[in-house]
Design an enzyme around this catalytic site. Structure first.
Site: not given
Ligand SMILES: Cc1cc2nc3c(=O)[nH]c(=O)nc-3n(C[C@H](O)[C@H](O)[C@H](O)COP(=O)(O)OP(=O)(O)OC[C@H]3O[C@@H](n4cnc5c(N)ncnc54)[C@H](O)[C@@H]3O)c2cc1C
Length: 383
Positions: A159-160, A246, A343-344, A371
């Site tokens: 996801f970088i 950030e 709308g659409g 969250e």
């Molecule tokens: C388009 C895009 C660009 C991105 N760019 C970057 C980037 O440049 N560099 C980078 O390093 N990352 C990047 N990311 C990653 C992004 O920071 C992560 O997707 C995000 O931090 C969530 O981590 P995860 O996807 O592993 O979800 P998870 O951590 O697996 O979370 C899944 C769900 O569980 C919930 N959850 C997790 N822990 C808890 C808790 N303690 N309490 C309650 N709920 C919780 C979360 O809120 C979420 O709803 C990007 C993501 C996207 C989609």
């Protein structure tokens, strides 16, 4: 027309002149290319060279590092103008990466990278997230093993943002024990770096012009001076101490997009006819738009206040978490409400409101999910 906002101390004539310069450049040089970038799935790295040459990439750096010695407000104005024009946050990530180097780099590291980041010669990304962990970063597994006078890095990131286009990456790696104290940041110049590979450019539901990629590190060997700050185990603390900035950083585009969504929707509903009147004339439309305009105003006021506090050095992390949580949630809500009033047509990708709706969704996920923001806010409440 949205009501006039209180003019904060940070908004002076010079900043407004700078904003105007950025706006005109974006309209003339970037916006015409945006559709093509969406189709190809990335903005070419060279685009940012011209942006850097004009002083728009890192104006807040000292002149010794290629900046203009300006306040951070200038950077936030750039992000505001880019977001209004629907240009994705690739320069935002670049900026955050540069700030890691600025705040934690040795003198030699700053001299080596910052001027090239300011000029756009290098485009930066931040690689924290891994296939197995995002929110829980202290569980990261990409390892940098000490080997002679350098490190050997093995692991994977996903996801970088800028993953496909970046030529410099700030990468979170494990140099020591399990948990947060074993995490370090390393800075890699990725051009022709043996063992480094960009994987898939990931297909997303929005932000189509922004490249998001998988990265692989297979025995990547780098000199020891790539360790940011030259002391192992400080990576997690370095990540944490940047969080207020950030998080605020993501609120600026939220405010910009909300305002634009309201403007576009007022204009559209004023010309769209149904049942012998304009859609704007329905009381439901007027009430919805009144609510959205109010949110736009409150979001902008909150963001301006946080910017002022950031510049004054009084922005506490909790306020930044609240701003990230609330502003991005409102962005989702307003783009949804506005889309409905189209709308659409609101569902058609050629309409900006459709794209703004899809683009907004990730704001509640990256940079710390909603969250996680709530958890951080609640932790402080409990102390
Ligand atoms: C388009 C895009 C660009 C991105 N760019 C970057 C980037 O440049 N560099 C980078 O390093 N990352 C990047 N990311 C990653 C992004 O920071 C992560 O997707 C995000 O931090 C969530 O981590 P995860 O996807 O592993 O979800 P998870 O951590 O697996 O979370 C899944 C769900 O569980 C919930 N959850 C997790 N822990 C808890 C808790 N303690 N309490 C309650 N709920 C919780 C979360 O809120 C979420 O709803 C990007 C993501 C996207 C989609």
């Amino acid at each position: 027309m949205l009501p006039q906002l209180y003019r904060h101390r940070w908004m002076d004539e010079d900043i407004e002149a700078f904003r105007d310069q950025v706006r005109r450049y974006v309209a003339a040089e970037l916006s015409p290319q945006l559709d093509g970038w969406r189709r190809q799935g990335f903005i070419p790295r060279e685009t940012w060279r011209a942006f850097g040459a004009l002083g728009f990439l890192l104006p807040e750096l000292d002149e010794t590092y290629g900046g203009a010695g300006a306040s951070l407000a200038y950077q936030l104005v750039v992000q505001d103008e880019l977001a209004k024009a629907e240009i994705p946050a690739n320069t935002g990530v670049h900026n955050l990466a540069a700030h890691y180097i600025l705040d934690y780099g040795s003198a030699a590291q700053k001299q080596r990278w910052l001027p090239r980041l300011a000029s756009g010669e290098l485009l930066a990304g931040i690689a924290l997230t891994e296939p197995g962990c995002g929110s829980d970063l202290k569980a990261l597994r990409t390892r940098a093993r000490r080997d002679g006078d350098g490190y050997v890095i093995d692991g994977a990131k996903t996801f970088i943002t800028n993953g496909f286009t970046a030529s410099l990456l700030v990468v979170a790696v494990r140099t020591g024990e399990a948990g947060s104290r074993g995490v370090s940041l390393v800075v890699l110049e990725t051009e022709d770096l043996p063992g480094f590979r960009v994987g898939r450019r990931l297909e997303k539901i929005g932000q189509h012009a922004s490249d998001t990629a998988e990265l692989f590190f297979d025995g990547v060997r780098v000199p020891a001076d790539r360790l940011l700050g030259e002391v192992e185990g400080r990576g997690f603390a370095q990540l944490m101490s940047q969080l207020a900035y950030e998080r605020l950083f993501l609120c600026v585009p939220a405010a910009a997009v909300i305002e634009r969504a309201v403007e576009l929707t007022v204009a559209y509903t004023q010309q769209r006819q149904a049942f012998g009147q304009t859609v704007f004339d329905f009381q439901n439309t007027r009430f919805k738009l009144a609510e959205c305009a109010t949110l736009a105003h409150v979001v902008r006021s909150f963001v301006n206040d946080c910017i002022q506090r950031l510049l004054d050095g009084t922005l506490d992390p909790e306020a930044a978490y609240m701003a990230k949580l609330w502003c991005t949630e409102q962005q989702g809500k307003v783009t949804d409400e506005c889309l409905q009033l189209f709308g659409g047509y609101g569902y058609m990708a050629e309409y900006p409101i459709a794209r703004m709706y899809a683009d907004a969704r990730v704001q509640r996920i990256y940079g710390g999910t909603s969250e996680i923001m709530k958890d951080l806010i609640a932790r402080k409440l409990g102390t």
